[in-house]
Scaffold this active site. Structure first.
Site, mmCIF file in Angstrom:
data_model
loop_
_atom_site.group_PDB
_atom_site.id
_atom_site.type_symbol
_atom_site.label_atom_id
_atom_site.label_comp_id
_atom_site.label_asym_id
_atom_site.label_seq_id
_atom_site.Cartn_x
_atom_site.Cartn_y
_atom_site.Cartn_z
ATOM 1 N N CYS B 44 47.656 35.347 59.524
ATOM 2 C CA CYS B 44 49.185 35.990 59.405
ATOM 3 C C CYS B 44 49.960 35.517 60.513
ATOM 4 C CB CYS B 44 49.302 37.229 59.194
ATOM 5 S SG CYS B 44 48.470 37.888 57.672
ATOM 6 N N GLY B 112 36.481 35.074 52.013
ATOM 7 C CA GLY B 112 38.090 34.646 51.931
ATOM 8 C C GLY B 112 38.428 34.071 50.830
ATOM 9 N N ALA B 113 39.506 33.331 51.076
ATOM 10 C CA ALA B 113 40.213 32.569 50.089
ATOM 11 C C ALA B 113 40.714 30.914 50.734
ATOM 12 C CB ALA B 113 41.401 33.129 49.552
ATOM 13 N N GLU B 180 60.402 25.308 45.567
ATOM 14 C CA GLU B 180 59.585 26.422 44.836
ATOM 15 C C GLU B 180 59.718 26.295 43.352
ATOM 16 O OE1 GLU B 180 57.882 29.429 45.407
ATOM 17 O OE2 GLU B 180 57.974 29.329 43.274
ATOM 18 N N THR B 279 29.542 45.015 44.479
ATOM 19 C CA THR B 279 29.682 44.031 43.324
ATOM 20 C C THR B 279 28.645 44.717 42.253
ATOM 21 O OG1 THR B 279 27.889 42.752 44.207
ATOM 22 C CG2 THR B 279 29.922 42.241 44.985
ATOM 23 N N ILE B 281 26.040 43.592 41.693
ATOM 24 C CA ILE B 281 24.385 43.436 42.215
ATOM 25 C C ILE B 281 24.201 44.446 43.357
ATOM 26 C CG2 ILE B 281 22.947 41.944 43.437
ATOM 27 C CD1 ILE B 281 24.441 39.576 42.330
ATOM 28 N N GLY B 288 38.063 41.669 50.876
ATOM 29 C CA GLY B 288 38.899 40.651 51.373
ATOM 30 C C GLY B 288 39.459 39.835 50.053
ATOM 31 N N ASP B 289 39.823 38.634 50.599
ATOM 32 C CA ASP B 289 40.478 37.576 49.735
ATOM 33 C C ASP B 289 39.621 37.149 48.662
ATOM 34 O OD1 ASP B 289 42.729 38.129 51.406
ATOM 35 O OD2 ASP B 289 42.737 36.181 52.141
#
Lengths: 454, 454
Positions: B44, B112-113, B180, B279, B281, B288-289
């Protein structure tokens, strides 16, 4: 004169009541009788005129005579209420030696409070020329009129007003003293450990004498030229030269009229009201500093001493007096704030030493910004938790945006939020604005850990 | 190697999980495997290094390699996980062409992403030299390396990052454009009326094209020199010269590893986790992301895209993986904030157009200070209320202290506070700090009136 809603006192409570009565019923006559010569003005703003933060005393007027006129509210200034005739539902008042009778359907008593002067020898009767209170514009003007010649002012009482005034003096005068009878500054607002941290900082600018009582003032030619103090711990006496003395040791409710007509008065000395702001007498309401209500947490009676509460009561009484339906919460949170010497302080609830519940508290100092973003400022937070229930029952903050941070804690207190939920509250994060965990939630984390270990 | 807690990814989520795993169990081995070359840093913060608000990219590192070492957390940088062997509870990774096997008792996936690149002609394969994402320090350094020669930058995506970046560009470059595809800026954060007010202000500094899609980039010598846009309403095409293109149109969760081992993936594309961050499993957590969770209000699945949520998940997974017991709330509030061109914006909950509940909303603009105190700034507040239940379900604020104000509204949302109680909240008042009724409570008053009239 057609009977309508008659309000005694045009302070924040009375003025707000008039406004909301008018909003609720557009036709009913609304009359305000005010003994002073100003319409609704901010008492809380007085120290800031003295400091020049606000240009003039006239600026403190929040709603002018013209404003009330436009709202079709009949405001009578310099009008003294002599009697309330409950049987005939009318108020007899005097303006310019003329008696006027105001019939009412509902009466709202908003007579406010007066400064409480502690027992000090030679101050029993009247105030010497350089001794002031700070409750009215007249008081403020009196202080300003002599301030240029002052270099040894002493303020008695280290509450918000005393400290705000101390700062305004400090801008012009090197040697400012503040005297507090209790062991710490802001004793009604903060826990002692929080007070001590602030006091340490303020001591750079002020002489602060806690645990000191003013026992006597010494008068010379109508002016106080010195005072005698006593240390309440060591019992030692001390004499001090003074050229201006301001008494800021709190207030007592002005309930003379309410008492005359038999309104129930509480142990605190304020008029007892219910959650519609009604007194014990039908059709008569009371609001503002002349009343008492319940503290939200302890349920104990408390005097209403905050403008923010007065206006909230004003809404409730105004709406109800005009035939609407609005209620006070079951108690007040007493959220409050102030800023002096660049320290913003805020609090919600009562300090630990005023609560009988078993309490767990946590204190933490963090930064207003993430570590990696330049310019963060310290924020110190203390959160009080009920040991049995685990709910947040109070908070105290000093540092950046203390007031806004306390509002969030106030919302938690009002909702009886569990400390584990408060700890998990998602606060807003952005590098130039706030860290991922706001200091209030980190304090919540610490409090939660302590609570689980209880 | 002794089995312990293995964490894949050293972003905010992974780093925090490691920290809390260590706090919960002082002895268990904790290992982080990070493919990049930096230890936990703030994504960020990237726009603020570009704007010089933060001096250097290195400053973004929140927890250094040394810090992890001191905490006895084994951080492996530039280490790629190749396989997770669920049956044998081990992770096979590669660092410097060397294969290392990490046995685990618990595994935490925090991968993450990645930036999501919209379908734009000529961007399908690789990015031309002057086209950037802004997800990593490398991305940021790439942008800075050419910024001095740029005078026609275009940013695609008017979310927080796009706007923060636009401001950082504007400090050096006159002609900054932001494109946008949706009808308003900040479409995932604000109601359209709020967006439009902010857009109006930003248009003084930026060219903002809403309802515009980038259809094609035109490449010359490996550089984009122009783009073709299409107005989604009029269908008109437009060509525009460009010398820097930044894609900031959101992210998609990086779930390759999680998918390989059969973790359940949700409709949003994120790993599904329960309220302990587990999860599908056993012994495998995700945070997180790369995850999805429930929105607090709607109950709908939402991608975790906020650092503030990632760290909160990190705590939960870290504690649980180390044998403790900690839970996520039933959903996330998605409290968020940003500031650009001196406008602080903040929000909690999802905007009206993303909520299917029947909503009542109120919008009000007030001042940060009482009228009589100089220096107040406007604060615009919108509050969303569930029509049926009357509870506060969201809020949006721009202006002074928007983030702190939204925290109070977030606390109300989290407590499912009734709008009548929110309206009555005692906010802190002092002349230089805040008015007797904070703009958030006045907005509550308006919302309550609308709700009663419903």
């Amino acid at each position: 004169m057609e009977p309508g809603i008659v309000i005694i006192g045009c302070g924040a409570a009375g003025g707000t009541a008039a406004q909301f009565a008018r909003k609720t019923d557009r036709k009913i006559p609304v009359v305000i009788l005010e003994k002073g010569k100003y319409s609704q003005y901010s008492k809380c703003g007085l120290p800031y005129v003295i400091s020049n933060g606000i240009p003039s005393f006239d600026d403190l007027v929040e709603f002018s005579e013209e404003w009330f006129k436009k709202a079709r509210i009949d405001l009578y200034l310099e009008t003294i209420v002599e009697t309330i005739d409950v049987e005939n539902k009318q108020v007899i008042a005097r303006k310019n030696n003329e008696e006027i009778v105001f019939p009412y359907t509902s009466l709202i008593i908003a007579t406010g409070a007066e400064a409480r002067i502690p027992p000090i020898k030679n101050l029993e009767k009247s105030l010497p020329k350089n001794v002031f209170l700070l409750r009215t514009i007249e008081d403020g003007k009196g202080i300003v009129s002599i301030l240029d010649e002052i270099d040894k002012p002493v303020i008695v009482g280290a509450g918000f007003i005393g400290l705000e005034l101390a700062e305004s003096f400090h801008k012009r005068i090197k040697d400012v003293t503040i005297v507090e009878a209790l062991p710490s500054i802001l004793p009604n607002t903060l826990d002692k450990d929080m007070s001590i941290s602030i006091q340490k900082e303020l001591s750079k600018y002020l002489t602060i004498l806690v645990n000191h009582l003013v026992e006597e003032v010494h008068i010379n030619n109508g002016y106080v030229d010195s005072i005698t103090l006593r240390n309440t711990e060591t019992k030692e006496q001390m004499k001090m030269d003074v050229d201006l003395l301001v008494i800021a040791t709190g207030t007592k409710p002005e309930v003379t009229l309410a008492q005359q007509i038999g309104c129930r008065i509480g142990e605190t000395g304020g008029v007892i009201v219910n959650n519609r702001c009604m007194t014990s007498i039908p059709n008569i309401y009371a609001i503002g500093d002349c009343t008492e209500y319940h503290d939200f947490i302890t349920g104990n009676s408390m005097l209403v001493g905050l403008g923010s509460i007065a206006v909230r009561q004003g809404i409730v009484a105004g709406v109800n007096a005009a035939g609407g339906n609005r209620f006070l919460p079951r108690g007040f949170l007493q959220t409050c704030t102030s800023r002096f010497f660049n320290i913003e302080v805020a609090s919600v609830g009562v300090p630990s030493h005023r609560i009988s519940n078993d309490i767990i508290s946590a204190r933490y100092t963090g930064s207003s910004l993430p570590e990696y973003y330049p310019g963060g400022n310290p924020v110190t937070v203390k959160i009080l938790v009920d040991r049995e229930k685990g709910v947040v029952i109070g908070g105290q903050v000093f540092g950046e945006n203390a007031a806004q941070r306390i509002n969030t804690i106030a919302c938690a207190v009002r909702n009886q939020m569990h400390i584990d939920d408060f700890r998990d509250l998602e606060t807003a994060y952005a590098p130039p604005i706030a860290p991922t965990f706001d200091p209030i939630t980190i304090t919540g984390e610490v409090a939660s850990m302590k609570w689980r270990r209880k």
